[in-house]
Design an enzyme around this catalytic site. Sequence first.
Site, mmCIF file in Angstrom:
data_model
loop_
_atom_site.group_PDB
_atom_site.id
_atom_site.type_symbol
_atom_site.label_atom_id
_atom_site.label_comp_id
_atom_site.label_asym_id
_atom_site.label_seq_id
_atom_site.Cartn_x
_atom_site.Cartn_y
_atom_site.Cartn_z
ATOM 1 N N PRO A 1 0.857 -1.190 0.000
ATOM 2 C CA PRO A 1 0.000 0.000 0.000
ATOM 3 C C PRO A 1 0.895 1.242 0.000
ATOM 4 O O PRO A 1 1.844 1.312 0.784
ATOM 5 C CB PRO A 1 -0.766 -0.115 1.330
ATOM 6 C CG PRO A 1 0.084 -0.974 2.206
ATOM 7 C CD PRO A 1 0.918 -1.856 1.308
ATOM 8 N N GLN B 1 -6.658 -1.659 3.017
ATOM 9 C CA GLN B 1 -5.982 -1.330 4.269
ATOM 10 C C GLN B 1 -6.704 -0.230 5.047
ATOM 11 O O GLN B 1 -6.986 0.842 4.514
ATOM 12 C CB GLN B 1 -4.545 -0.880 4.029
ATOM 13 C CG GLN B 1 -3.785 -0.821 5.352
ATOM 14 C CD GLN B 1 -2.427 -0.159 5.254
ATOM 15 O OE1 GLN B 1 -2.302 0.967 4.818
ATOM 16 N NE2 GLN B 1 -1.399 -0.875 5.680
ATOM 17 N N CYS C 1 2.582 3.123 9.633
ATOM 18 C CA CYS C 1 2.793 4.437 9.010
ATOM 19 C C CYS C 1 3.538 5.370 9.976
ATOM 20 O O CYS C 1 3.114 5.562 11.115
ATOM 21 C CB CYS C 1 1.459 5.065 8.595
ATOM 22 S SG CYS C 1 1.722 6.650 7.783
ATOM 23 N N LYS D 1 0.109 -4.772 9.296
ATOM 24 C CA LYS D 1 1.404 -4.357 8.749
ATOM 25 C C LYS D 1 2.100 -3.526 9.817
ATOM 26 O O LYS D 1 1.550 -2.530 10.294
ATOM 27 C CB LYS D 1 1.180 -3.549 7.471
ATOM 28 C CG LYS D 1 2.450 -3.152 6.739
ATOM 29 C CD LYS D 1 2.139 -2.833 5.285
ATOM 30 C CE LYS D 1 3.330 -2.281 4.540
ATOM 31 N NZ LYS D 1 3.640 -0.883 4.887
ATOM 32 N N ASN E 1 9.356 -6.988 4.168
ATOM 33 C CA ASN E 1 9.204 -5.752 3.388
ATOM 34 C C ASN E 1 10.325 -4.768 3.726
ATOM 35 O O ASN E 1 10.784 -4.701 4.852
ATOM 36 C CB ASN E 1 7.813 -5.146 3.704
ATOM 37 C CG ASN E 1 7.621 -3.735 3.156
ATOM 38 O OD1 ASN E 1 7.367 -2.797 3.908
ATOM 39 N ND2 ASN E 1 7.752 -3.568 1.850
ATOM 40 N N GLY E 2 10.714 -4.023 2.708
ATOM 41 C CA GLY E 2 11.696 -2.956 2.881
ATOM 42 C C GLY E 2 12.841 -3.062 1.889
ATOM 43 O O GLY E 2 13.594 -4.050 1.880
ATOM 44 N N ASP E 3 12.925 -2.077 0.989
ATOM 45 C CA ASP E 3 14.059 -1.945 0.059
ATOM 46 C C ASP E 3 14.249 -3.116 -0.902
ATOM 47 O O ASP E 3 15.381 -3.388 -1.316
ATOM 48 C CB ASP E 3 15.363 -1.736 0.846
ATOM 49 C CG ASP E 3 15.437 -0.340 1.453
ATOM 50 O OD1 ASP E 3 14.485 0.435 1.250
ATOM 51 O OD2 ASP E 3 16.438 -0.050 2.131
HETATM 52 C C1 LIG Z 1 4.781 7.269 -0.718
HETATM 53 C C2 LIG Z 1 4.553 6.129 0.227
HETATM 54 C C3 LIG Z 1 3.284 5.926 0.743
HETATM 55 C C4 LIG Z 1 3.054 4.868 1.641
HETATM 56 N N1 LIG Z 1 1.784 4.648 2.098
HETATM 57 C C5 LIG Z 1 1.545 3.575 2.920
HETATM 58 C C6 LIG Z 1 0.223 3.245 3.324
HETATM 59 O O1 LIG Z 1 -0.763 3.877 2.933
HETATM 60 N N2 LIG Z 1 0.074 2.187 4.150
HETATM 61 C C7 LIG Z 1 1.149 1.436 4.596
HETATM 62 O O2 LIG Z 1 0.971 0.475 5.350
HETATM 63 N N3 LIG Z 1 2.397 1.713 4.200
HETATM 64 C C8 LIG Z 1 2.618 2.740 3.352
HETATM 65 N N4 LIG Z 1 3.879 2.987 2.909
HETATM 66 C C9 LIG Z 1 4.963 2.064 3.282
HETATM 67 C C10 LIG Z 1 5.140 0.963 2.219
HETATM 68 O O3 LIG Z 1 3.994 0.158 2.142
HETATM 69 C C11 LIG Z 1 6.367 0.083 2.547
HETATM 70 O O4 LIG Z 1 6.164 -0.521 3.780
HETATM 71 C C12 LIG Z 1 7.662 0.894 2.594
HETATM 72 O O5 LIG Z 1 7.741 1.818 1.536
HETATM 73 C C13 LIG Z 1 8.877 -0.028 2.554
HETATM 74 O O6 LIG Z 1 8.846 -0.849 1.407
HETATM 75 P P1 LIG Z 1 9.642 -0.492 0.054
HETATM 76 O O7 LIG Z 1 11.066 -0.243 0.427
HETATM 77 O O8 LIG Z 1 9.456 -1.692 -0.815
HETATM 78 O O9 LIG Z 1 9.025 0.753 -0.511
HETATM 79 C C14 LIG Z 1 4.125 4.024 2.031
HETATM 80 C C15 LIG Z 1 5.395 4.250 1.496
HETATM 81 C C16 LIG Z 1 5.620 5.275 0.604
HETATM 82 C C17 LIG Z 1 7.002 5.466 0.036
#
Ligand SMILES: Cc1cc2nc3c(=O)[nH]c(=O)nc-3n(C[C@H](O)[C@H](O)[C@H](O)COP(=O)(O)O)c2cc1C
Length: 322
Positions: A18, A71, A100, A139, A200-202
């Site tokens: 998300p 979510q 968040c 999450k 999750n992450g990067d």
């Molecule tokens: C612009 C942006 C908006 C996000 N919005 C949400 C959200 O609405 N709900 C949520 O659980 N995480 C949100 N996240 C976190 C992501 O779901 C994810 O956990 C985080 O970016 C790490 O994963 P990644 O490195 O693959 O991006 C957001 C991240 C970004 C960058």
Amino acid sequence: MKLKIGNLELKSNIILAPMAGFSDTSFRQTVRNFSKHCLVCTEMISSEALMWNKSQDICQAEKIEKPISYQLSGHKVDLMTKGALKIEPLADIIDINMGCPVAKIVKNQDGSALMKNPQLAFDIVKEIKSVIKKPLSIKMRLGFDNNSKNYLEFAQKMEDAGADMITVHGRTRSQMYSGEVDYNAIKEIKNTVSIPIIANGDITSLEKAIQVLEITNADGIMIGRGAIGQPELIYRIEHFLKTGEILPELSLKERINILISHLNLELKYYREPINALKFMRKFYAHYIREVRGASQYREKLVKAENFDEIFSILEEISNTNN
Ligand SMILES: Cc1cc2nc3c(=O)[nH]c(=O)nc-3n(C[C@H](O)[C@H](O)[C@H](O)COP(=O)(O)O)c2cc1C
């Protein structure tokens, strides 16, 4: 490759994260055009806004997006429960945002603030589970800050409350979105609870996906920023896990065509071309990051005020990068 979340069986264990302001129906459909089976997630939907019927746009989804997770964010048990009941008919699975880090959200006691209040998080999950029939996931992060890493107790409490799956962004709230992701902590959680754990992450490439699955032994992975401008990434990972084959990278022409179809989808939902163009501004840099002179082209794309301008800039990019 498969993933079982409560009574829901998925053919893929890769999940589109998300992302507020990014993962609207058009973006999710753009990812779905490649991956037919990955779970996609809506942006977080405030349980308060849901009660006031202010979430129609954000709840918008098409049948082809299924399987889809909706979510919910919030912290009031009664509102969260009512919200879950309201979105249950739309969703294949409901997820609760406990990660968040944004100040406005945390100040409101929502998102990662719930990690400071495990009992409230427990009550929310338990109560929602008692009224919905669809699976429920949460999450989370590793804790609020470096001095309060409570991920093991927290994950265990969520399982005890009835959560069917946990996604872990391997950072604390105070790390926001940078600094090292602790994949070993995710592995510890995997070794502690029995419900599926999603790492999750990067994760921004096929190589990183394989590495994270190996380190964490997680049941699946979730990809957020890595899918922006690379909506084919999830499919490439799925294809490798299924066949062992590494698909070739997309050509620039193919990537530009995806950008155009993404833009056309945004236009379909925004109706007003200028609104679709404004929404797409944050995507351009990602779609053209491999291009020579990317930053100048990005600037031109961001300033474009109609589709014709966009098309001629994209044509120029194609011609100069041949
Ligand atoms: C612009 C942006 C908006 C996000 N919005 C949400 C959200 O609405 N709900 C949520 O659980 N995480 C949100 N996240 C976190 C992501 O779901 C994810 O956990 C985080 O970016 C790490 O994963 P990644 O490195 O693959 O991006 C957001 C991240 C970004 C960058």
